[in-house]
Design a protein around this motif. Structure first.
Motif, short mmCIF file in Angstrom:
data_model
loop_
_atom_site.label_atom_id
_atom_site.label_comp_id
_atom_site.label_asym_id
_atom_site.label_seq_id
_atom_site.Cartn_x
_atom_site.Cartn_y
_atom_site.Cartn_z
N PHE A 213 -27.39 -34.67 -2.43
CA PHE A 213 -26.30 -34.16 -3.26
C PHE A 213 -25.02 -34.89 -2.89
O PHE A 213 -24.69 -35.01 -1.71
CB PHE A 213 -26.15 -32.65 -3.02
N TYR A 214 -24.31 -35.38 -3.89
CA TYR A 214 -23.05 -36.10 -3.68
C TYR A 214 -21.94 -35.23 -4.25
O TYR A 214 -21.87 -35.01 -5.46
CB TYR A 214 -23.12 -37.46 -4.39
N ALA A 215 -21.08 -34.72 -3.37
CA ALA A 215 -20.06 -33.75 -3.81
C ALA A 215 -18.86 -34.45 -4.42
O ALA A 215 -18.45 -35.52 -3.96
CB ALA A 215 -19.61 -32.91 -2.62
N ALA A 216 -18.31 -33.83 -5.44
CA ALA A 216 -17.11 -34.36 -6.11
C ALA A 216 -16.08 -33.23 -6.18
O ALA A 216 -16.05 -32.47 -7.14
CB ALA A 216 -17.46 -34.84 -7.51
N PRO A 217 -15.23 -33.11 -5.13
CA PRO A 217 -14.22 -32.04 -5.16
C PRO A 217 -13.41 -32.12 -6.46
O PRO A 217 -13.06 -33.20 -6.93
CB PRO A 217 -13.35 -32.35 -3.94
N PHE A 218 -13.15 -30.96 -7.03
CA PHE A 218 -12.42 -30.81 -8.31
C PHE A 218 -13.17 -31.45 -9.48
O PHE A 218 -12.62 -31.61 -10.56
CB PHE A 218 -10.99 -31.38 -8.21
N GLY A 219 -14.43 -31.83 -9.25
CA GLY A 219 -15.22 -32.38 -10.34
C GLY A 219 -14.81 -33.77 -10.77
O GLY A 219 -15.18 -34.22 -11.85
N PRO A 260 -16.40 -25.18 0.55
CA PRO A 260 -15.36 -24.43 -0.19
C PRO A 260 -14.48 -25.31 -1.05
O PRO A 260 -13.90 -24.85 -2.03
CB PRO A 260 -14.55 -23.74 0.91
N ARG A 261 -14.37 -26.61 -0.71
CA ARG A 261 -13.54 -27.50 -1.54
C ARG A 261 -14.11 -27.64 -2.95
O ARG A 261 -13.42 -28.02 -3.88
CB ARG A 261 -13.43 -28.88 -0.90
N LEU A 262 -15.42 -27.32 -3.08
CA LEU A 262 -16.04 -27.47 -4.40
C LEU A 262 -15.76 -26.26 -5.29
O LEU A 262 -16.06 -26.29 -6.48
CB LEU A 262 -17.55 -27.68 -4.26
N SER A 263 -15.27 -25.18 -4.70
CA SER A 263 -14.99 -24.01 -5.55
C SER A 263 -13.49 -23.87 -5.84
O SER A 263 -13.09 -23.01 -6.62
CB SER A 263 -15.55 -22.74 -4.94
N ALA A 264 -12.64 -24.70 -5.20
CA ALA A 264 -11.21 -24.65 -5.50
C ALA A 264 -10.93 -25.46 -6.77
O ALA A 264 -11.60 -26.45 -7.04
CB ALA A 264 -10.40 -25.22 -4.34
N ASP A 265 -9.94 -25.02 -7.53
CA ASP A 265 -9.53 -25.76 -8.73
C ASP A 265 -8.16 -26.37 -8.51
O ASP A 265 -7.26 -25.72 -7.95
CB ASP A 265 -9.47 -24.80 -9.94
N HIS A 295 -6.49 -21.78 -7.02
CA HIS A 295 -6.17 -22.70 -8.12
C HIS A 295 -4.76 -23.24 -7.85
O HIS A 295 -3.81 -22.47 -7.76
CB HIS A 295 -6.23 -21.96 -9.46
N VAL A 296 -4.67 -24.57 -7.73
CA VAL A 296 -3.36 -25.22 -7.58
C VAL A 296 -3.11 -26.01 -8.86
O VAL A 296 -3.89 -26.91 -9.20
CB VAL A 296 -3.33 -26.16 -6.35
N SER A 297 -2.05 -25.68 -9.57
CA SER A 297 -1.78 -26.31 -10.86
C SER A 297 -0.45 -27.06 -10.82
O SER A 297 0.54 -26.55 -10.28
CB SER A 297 -1.73 -25.23 -11.95
N GLY A 298 -0.45 -28.26 -11.41
CA GLY A 298 0.77 -29.06 -11.42
C GLY A 298 1.87 -28.48 -12.28
O GLY A 298 3.05 -28.77 -12.08
N CYS A 299 1.48 -27.67 -13.26
CA CYS A 299 2.50 -27.01 -14.11
C CYS A 299 1.86 -25.76 -14.71
O CYS A 299 0.69 -25.45 -14.46
CB CYS A 299 3.02 -27.96 -15.19
N ALA A 300 2.63 -25.07 -15.54
CA ALA A 300 2.19 -23.78 -16.07
C ALA A 300 1.05 -23.89 -17.09
O ALA A 300 0.49 -22.89 -17.50
CB ALA A 300 3.37 -23.06 -16.71
N LYS A 301 0.70 -25.13 -17.45
CA LYS A 301 -0.36 -25.29 -18.45
C LYS A 301 -1.74 -24.89 -17.91
O LYS A 301 -2.59 -24.40 -18.65
CB LYS A 301 -0.37 -26.74 -18.92
N GLY A 302 -1.97 -25.11 -16.63
CA GLY A 302 -3.21 -24.63 -16.00
C GLY A 302 -4.47 -25.31 -16.49
O GLY A 302 -5.51 -24.65 -16.65
N CYS A 303 -4.43 -26.62 -16.70
CA CYS A 303 -5.59 -27.33 -17.28
C CYS A 303 -6.88 -27.15 -16.48
O CYS A 303 -7.97 -27.14 -17.06
CB CYS A 303 -5.31 -28.83 -17.36
N ALA A 304 -6.79 -27.04 -15.16
CA ALA A 304 -8.02 -27.05 -14.35
C ALA A 304 -8.81 -25.76 -14.49
O ALA A 304 -10.01 -25.73 -14.22
CB ALA A 304 -7.68 -27.29 -12.88
#
Ligand code: SF4
Length: 349
Positions: A213-219, A260-265, A295-304
């Motif tokens: 399995f090759y993990a990709a944090p934040f997809g 746990p890095r794989l479940s953070a957005d 969830h850490v979002s760059g702005c209020a749009k919340g794309c992740a």
């Protein structure tokens, strides 16, 4: 579809698997026609990012030539399908999925977000993955067909599972499911049936898979990194709904699917996104092992992540607003925090 960094092109390989030649062709196309960023979705699809409109047609033609996209857009839009990642050639999951793909034209017109999970391994492992209709193991050990949002499903066999699935999709449409949009929101009654078996862990399913399995944090993965990984004996790549790829035949040590890095957005943030006033992912990587539901979002749009998060950090004017059980941009509990203040608040050194 259009995104902040250009067109986004979603790719859904058959059975969620790409041969080595297909994978390399896709990564090269992502570099040539896109910005080299590739997202892995929670429906086991890929998204090529940053595609310019002028090369969009060339990218689609390349994907069709690689047999990674259908020439007919109407067929391409057919319901997404996720398989248990440890399926094997000729096993029940693969047989059912192949039959369903061959019979896609028998499905009714379904809302765009409706999807299927074929999860016929020894016990369910896709329980958390989004799917409206599932074929999985019941408590008796046999197969059941279960509608999302229902605790029980109808007994089926490997031979009649696709017939039953197609009938259920027609029932969904005939009983008003299109208006509800998703099966979980469609409350029309169904017979009770059999409960699913207790789910197995991701790690136990991946232990049976034909590669690490090759993990990709934040997809998010980079095409250049994937091209170099392919040199490590990888014969094919399987997609998973768990922010990671399975590298068939690869020799690398496997990553932990429960990291746990794989479940953070976290969205790309600054400087990648012009809307962002803060960097997001470095902070999310440091916080994730200590802060479940982040969830850490760059702005209020919340794309992740459009849904609520247990801990929500929204960037605003170069600082972060903190809220709990909230969406991006929700009224903050604490406003104007620096990354250092946040790390201290959560006891991260
Ligand atoms: S949430 Fe804001 S900063 Fe993040 S990617 Fe979306 S638009 Fe950009």
């Amino acid at each position: 579809m259009m995104a902040g960094d250009g067109l986004l092109v979603r790719v859904r390989p058959a059975l969620g698997r790409m041969s080595r030649a297909q994978a390399e062709g896709l990564y090269e196309a992502a570099l040539r026609h896109g910005n080299g960023h590739i997202d892995l979705t929670n429906r086991a699809a890929l998204q090529v990012r940053g595609v310019r409109e002028v090369v969009h047609r060339a990218l689609i033609e390349r994907l069709v030539a690689l047999d990674l996209a259908q020439a007919d857009p109407a067929r391409e839009m057919r319901a997404p399908l996720i398989l248990n990642p440890d399926w094997a050639e000729g096993d029940i999951s693969a047989s059912i999925a192949n039959e369903l793909i061959a019979r896609m034209d028998e499905l009714p017109e379904l809302p765009a977000k409706i999807g299927f999970a074929i999860d016929a391994g020894p016990a369910p492992v896709l329980t958390d993955a989004p799917a409206d209709f599932r074929i999985e193991r019941g408590t008796s050990g046999g197969l059941i067909l279960r509608a999302d949002g229902r605790e029980r499903g109808a007994s089926v066999t490997a031979e009649d599972a696709v017939d039953a699935l197609i009938s259920l999709a027609h029932w969904f449409v005939a009983s008003g499911g299109v208006q509800a949009g998703r099966m979980a929101r469609h409350l029309a009654p169904l017979p009770a049936g059999e409960a699913p078996a207790s789910p197995r862990s991701r790690a136990s399913a991946l232990a049976q898979a034909p590669g690490p399995f090759y993990a990709a944090p934040f997809g998010r993965v980079e095409a250049t990194a994937l091209l170099s990984i392919m040199e490590d004996g990888v014969q094919a790549v399987r997609l998973t709904p768990w922010r990671g790829l399975l590298l068939e035949g690869g020799n690398a040590a496997p990553d932990d699917p429960d990291d746990p890095r794989l479940s953070a957005d976290a969205c790309p943030g600054a400087p990648a996104c012009p809307q962002a006033s803060v960097a997001t992912r470095d902070l999310a990587i440091r916080l994730a092992p200590h802060v479940p539901g982040l969830h850490v979002s760059g702005c209020a749009k919340g794309c992740a992540r459009p849904s609520r998060a247990a801990v929500m950090l929204t960037g605003r004017s170069g600082r972060f607003d903190l809220a709990h059980n909230a969406r991006a941009g929700a009224p903050p509990l604490r406003a104007g925090l620096s990354p250092d203040q946040i790390l201290t608040l959560f006891g991260v050194q």
